[in-house]
Design an enzyme around this catalytic site. Structure first.
Site, short mmCIF file in Angstrom:
data_model
loop_
_atom_site.label_atom_id
_atom_site.label_comp_id
_atom_site.label_asym_id
_atom_site.label_seq_id
_atom_site.Cartn_x
_atom_site.Cartn_y
_atom_site.Cartn_z
CG ASP A 198 -1.95 -1.09 1.21
OD1 ASP A 198 -2.32 -1.51 0.10
OD2 ASP A 198 -2.38 -1.51 2.29
CE1 TYR B 98 3.87 -6.72 4.71
CE2 TYR B 98 3.44 -8.97 5.44
CZ TYR B 98 3.45 -8.01 4.44
OH TYR B 98 3.05 -8.34 3.16
CG ASP C 249 -4.88 1.90 5.69
OD1 ASP C 249 -5.68 2.85 5.60
OD2 ASP C 249 -4.42 1.32 4.68
NE ARG D 135 -4.84 -2.81 4.32
CZ ARG D 135 -5.56 -2.65 3.21
NH1 ARG D 135 -6.35 -1.61 3.08
NH2 ARG D 135 -5.51 -3.54 2.25
#
Length: 306
Positions: A43, A71, A85, A192
């Protein structure tokens, strides 16, 4: 003689504010070729490792996109957004009283419930297609988007820090709780959605405020290029394929036969992986092979160096 067209795998440390397509466009300009693709989007808000295939090596991306990932993220508990988010619109604030009931033990229990094999409903603004259209396009058009749960695996979901936050832009100085985490997961896991579901489990809502991808399979962001330049380091497709799929050493005659579509009779006993990379005596990638009975057959052939 003209310079050979670039080929290989490029590791990029994507900055925030750029789409994955923006990174591809920048690489095309820097390397002077249109034939560039990426393995797994990030993203615009996210930073970190993006794997690009250049030239014939774009054919390897299909074997990279499904690799496990790591992550680093920050989850804000107490605030929900329509995109799960920080790029979305705030839809709800938890009360200070509700947040006061959230403690570390509760956070740990919520995270434990989201670790292992779980059925996860992706974010409504994900790139998943519904009826041929991207979910985020439908959501932005105001349409209701209902996505089916997917089975994913979160093998690590560790808390690195928990801290209180004062939201000065909210009347009354509402609180929130920021939780820094590191996640190891299978491809297709939405961080998310983990933030959303953790907040829902705790009864206060949640969304992602920061996301950085640090690993894809054997590739680390520490080895990635921060800037894409004409002399950027391209990993050899043979080395990448062997690292991801395992190596299957072949003779020059076997390499020629594979490139011509012939089977390697009786060679299956030499396979040590389901779909390894066939490497010729000069260290070049012939292609990806598979077992067919007692034989070995080419699954995908790579273009030879010019």
């Amino acid at each position: 003689m003209p310079e050979p067209a670039p080929r290989g795998i490029l590791l990029v440390d994507k900055p925030g504010g750029m789409t994955s397509h923006d990174v591809v466009a920048r690489a095309r300009r820097a390397l002077g070729t249109r034939k560039i693709g990426h393995a797994g989007t990030l993203d615009p808000m996210a930073t970190g490792l993006l794997v690009l295939g250049v030239g014939p090596a774009t054919r390897l991306l299909t074997y990279i996109v499904g690799l496990g990932k790591t992550y680093e993220a920050t989850i804000r508990l107490g605030v929900s957004t329509d995109s799960d988010d920080a790029d979305g619109t705030v839809t709800e604030h938890a009360t200070n009283e509700a947040l006061a009931a959230v403690d570390r033990a509760g956070i740990d229990r919520g995270i434990a419930a989201l670790t292992g094999e779980i059925d996860q409903v992706p974010s409504r603004v994900s790139a998943i297609k519904v009826g041929g259209k991207r979910a985020y396009d439908l959501a932005r058009a105001g349409e209701e988007v209902e996505l089916k749960a997917r089975r994913v695996t979160v093998s690590r979901f560790d808390v690195r820090d928990v801290r209180d936050v004062v939201l000065n832009d909210v009347a009354g100085g509402s609180r929130a709780i920021d939780v820094d985490v590191v996640v190891d997961c299978t491809s297709g896991t939405y961080i998310r959605a983990l933030a959303r579901d953790l907040g829902a489990d705790l009864g206060v809502g949640g969304h992602l405020t920061a996301l950085r991808r640090t690993r894809i399979g054997p590739f680390e962001v520490s080895d990635a290029e921060a800037e894409i330049t004409p002399d950027a380091t391209l990993l050899r497709d043979a080395d990448v394929a062997a690292a991801v799929l395992g190596a299957f050493e072949v003779t020059a005659d076997e390499a020629r036969d594979l490139r011509h579509g012939k089977r390697l009779v009786g060679a299956a006993a030499r396979l040590s992986a389901p779909h390894p990379a066939a490497i010729d005596p000069d260290g070049r990638l012939v292609g990806i092979v598979e077992r067919r009975g007692d034989d070995v057959k080419s699954l995908m052939n790579m273009a030879e160096d010019a």
